[in-house]
Design a protein around this motif. Structure first.
Motif, PDB file in Angstrom:
ATOM      1  N   ILE A   7       3.340   0.400   2.262  1.00  0.00           N
ATOM      2  CA  ILE A   7       2.798  -0.948   2.076  1.00  0.00           C
ATOM      3  C   ILE A   7       2.320  -1.142   0.634  1.00  0.00           C
ATOM      4  CG2 ILE A   7       2.186  -1.222   4.501  1.00  0.00           C
ATOM      5  CD1 ILE A   7      -0.705  -0.624   3.804  1.00  0.00           C
ATOM      6  N   GLU A  58      -8.086   0.234   8.240  1.00  0.00           N
ATOM      7  CA  GLU A  58      -6.639  -0.022   8.169  1.00  0.00           C
ATOM      8  C   GLU A  58      -6.317  -1.512   8.168  1.00  0.00           C
ATOM      9  OE1 GLU A  58      -4.725   1.758  11.666  1.00  0.00           O
ATOM     10  OE2 GLU A  58      -6.732   1.965  12.496  1.00  0.00           O
ATOM     11  N   SER A  59      -7.107  -2.320   8.857  1.00  0.00           N
ATOM     12  CA  SER A  59      -6.846  -3.763   8.818  1.00  0.00           C
ATOM     13  C   SER A  59      -7.182  -4.327   7.454  1.00  0.00           C
ATOM     14  CB  SER A  59      -7.651  -4.481   9.905  1.00  0.00           C
ATOM     15  OG  SER A  59      -9.045  -4.357   9.673  1.00  0.00           O
ATOM     16  N   HIS A 103      -4.353  -3.399   4.855  1.00  0.00           N
ATOM     17  CA  HIS A 103      -3.155  -4.189   5.143  1.00  0.00           C
ATOM     18  C   HIS A 103      -3.348  -5.641   4.697  1.00  0.00           C
ATOM     19  CE1 HIS A 103      -0.311  -1.663   7.520  1.00  0.00           C
ATOM     20  NE2 HIS A 103      -1.389  -0.911   7.661  1.00  0.00           N
ATOM     21  N   GLU A 143      -1.282  -7.536   1.698  1.00  0.00           N
ATOM     22  CA  GLU A 143      -0.450  -8.664   2.132  1.00  0.00           C
ATOM     23  C   GLU A 143      -0.811  -9.933   1.370  1.00  0.00           C
ATOM     24  OE1 GLU A 143       2.006 -11.415   4.002  1.00  0.00           O
ATOM     25  OE2 GLU A 143       2.119  -9.219   4.004  1.00  0.00           O
TER      26      GLU A 143
END
Length: 488
Positions: free
Chosen positions: A21, A188-189, A192, A196
């Motif tokens: 990512i 982790e959220s 991400h 993003e």
């Protein structure tokens, strides 16, 4: 001669996810899992390293540190905090220290054969530290739901307080060591979401810098979650398409907090919808940048194979250093012009960068002709034409300090490639160079009738903060009035 970059693979699945990512945002050219240091028998430096424009971002990913849910909550939290957060911070600060003290002893693999390709000796090198935690969300949600149902399950942030206080507040983290470089602790959220939404190196790095400053200098005390901090940041105008985090003047220097609901509020605004549109268009610019980056990493460049690695990477860094707003507008300009150029006609378009004042782009569309015996011969002529444009561009855009020329095929060409080179335009042209540029411009009809597109970002009105009275004349705050999307 350019050689392929041989990277060491990530050690485990958690690190592979992080590397994947991160590469979407920072591209293959600046993203390196598992670097190694020559001291300590080739010990791994850190789990993931990102280098971009004299900025180093070090990531520590401990994977899923077990949370002992069967234990008393404060005991379970303190044990998890020490294993996931403190250990990551310790690893990050050790890696930072090694980079500062031994910048020339970092290698791409455990064999210590290939040195890290970028120069880390610059005394002004910036370093950011990020600790990534995993598997804590479900426990955080369960705990916060006992206080108020409907929790997002993300970690909360309580800065400016000692560690003892944090250990007594389950699922809140803060400034791990106020005497050392700040460590961003992300679940982790959170990681991400940031990668993003802050989908370019420029956006991501700017956010880290602004957030660190808000905590260390402007007294940000509390945030209900990383998503809330991001929502607050994106709603503020930091100029040139960036966000900001500022302590309000009415606080008079006292502590301030970012409450729960900022992210959800932001998602209901016109600003969010506009930014989403920019992100979609910016992906086209990122795709071009990614192709250049991958070709350099794999040593598959079309031109300049004999040039050193840094010459190639510095040129592509120009493309990658545009933020989402600027990338979106550049991509729109590039593809609009491509679609409008008739077959067999040479044409160009010049446009300024929105996020980097003083930078000018010149897009050159060079047609294929049946006289060419090969595509390679065509590319040679296209590069020669780009060099002529470079001479004239320095003459036409004398206020520019940097010019990037991008050459591409026109519709109907048998190939499909782009070529770029960046020019330092900070040194004024000599009188002889100006005369030569004028002659080239008039002889070859280059930039003699400039089609320059100047674009503005559709951000909120200048000098209007989201807590200021709405400029429409209502008695409501701007964030509660015209900033919100018409339908609730």
């Amino acid at each position: 001669m350019l050689k392929p970059i041989q990277k060491e693979p990530s050690v485990n699945e958690s690190e592979r996810i992080l590397s994947s990512i991160a590469t979407n945002t920072f591209f293959s050219l600046w993203c390196y899992p598992s670097l190694f240091r020559s001291a300590g028998k080739g010990k791994e430096l850190i789990d993931l390293t990102v280098y971009f424009d004299n900025t180093l971002i070090l990531f520590s990913d401990k994977g899923h540190v077990k949370f002992q849910a069967h234990s008393e909550i404060n005991l379970a939290w303190s044990r998890w905090y020490r294993g996931a957060v403190k250990e990551s911070a310790k690893q990050l600060h050790a890696a930072e220290s090694f980079v500062r003290n031994h910048p020339d002893k970092i290698f791409l693999n455990s064999k210590l054969e290939d040195p890290f390709p970028f120069d880390l000796t610059n005394p002004r090198l910036k370093i950011h530290l990020i600790a990534v935690t995993r598997g804590i969300g479900e426990h955080a949600k369960r705990f916060f739901d006992t206080i108020k149902p409907g929790s997002s399950g993300t970690l909360g942030y309580y800065y400016q307080v000692p560690e003892k206080t944090l250990l007594e507040k389950p699922f809140f983290v803060g400034d791990v060591d106020q005497e050392k470089t700040f460590v961003h602790v992300l679940d982790e959220s959170g990681i991400h979401l940031l990668l993003e939404e802050l989908a370019t190196p420029a956006d991501f790095i700017h956010y880290l810098e602004v957030k660190e400053k808000a905590i260390r200098e402007q007294k940000l005390l509390l945030s209900a979650g990383e998503e809330e901090t991001l929502g607050f940041y994106l709603q503020e105008d930091g100029d040139r398409g960036f966000g900001d985090i500022q302590n309000l003047p009415e606080n008079k220097g006292n502590f301030f907090a970012i409450p729960e609901g900022e992210w959800e509020h932001y998602r209901r605004t016109v600003a969010y919808a506009l930014r989403h549109q920019h992100k979609v268009k910016a992906r086209l610019w990122n795709e071009i940048t990614a192709r250049f980056a991958d070709c350099i990493v794999d040593a598959r460049v079309g031109e300049g194979r004999d040039l050193p690695f840094l010459t190639h990477s510095n040129a592509v860094q120009v493309l990658a250093s545009e933020n989402v707003h600027s990338s979106s507008c550049l991509a729109s300009t590039l593809f609009e012009k491509f679609d409008s150029v008739p077959k067999g006609i040479r044409s160009s378009r010049s446009v300024q960068s929105l996020s980097n004042p003083g930078r000018m782009y010149v897009f050159v569309f060079f047609p294929w002709d049946d006289k060419y015996k090969s595509y390679e011969e065509y590319r040679q002529d296209r590069t020669a034409c780009m060099q002529l444009y470079a001479h004239v561009a320095r003459y036409k855009f004398q206020k520019a300090r940097e010019i990037l020329i991008l050459g591409a095929d026109t519709k109907g060409s048998p190939g499909g490639s782009e070529t770029i080179f960046a020019i330092d335009a900070s040194v004024p042209l000599s009188s002889e160079e100006r005369v030569a540029a004028q002659k080239i411009m008039n002889t070859y009809k280059i930039l003699d009738n400039i089609s320059e597109k100047r674009v503005k970002t559709p951000d909120q009105p200048k000098n209007i903060g989201r807590n200021d009275p709405c400029p429409c004349g209502s008695t409501r705050k701007y964030k509660k009035c015209c900033l919100i999307k018409g339908m609730q």
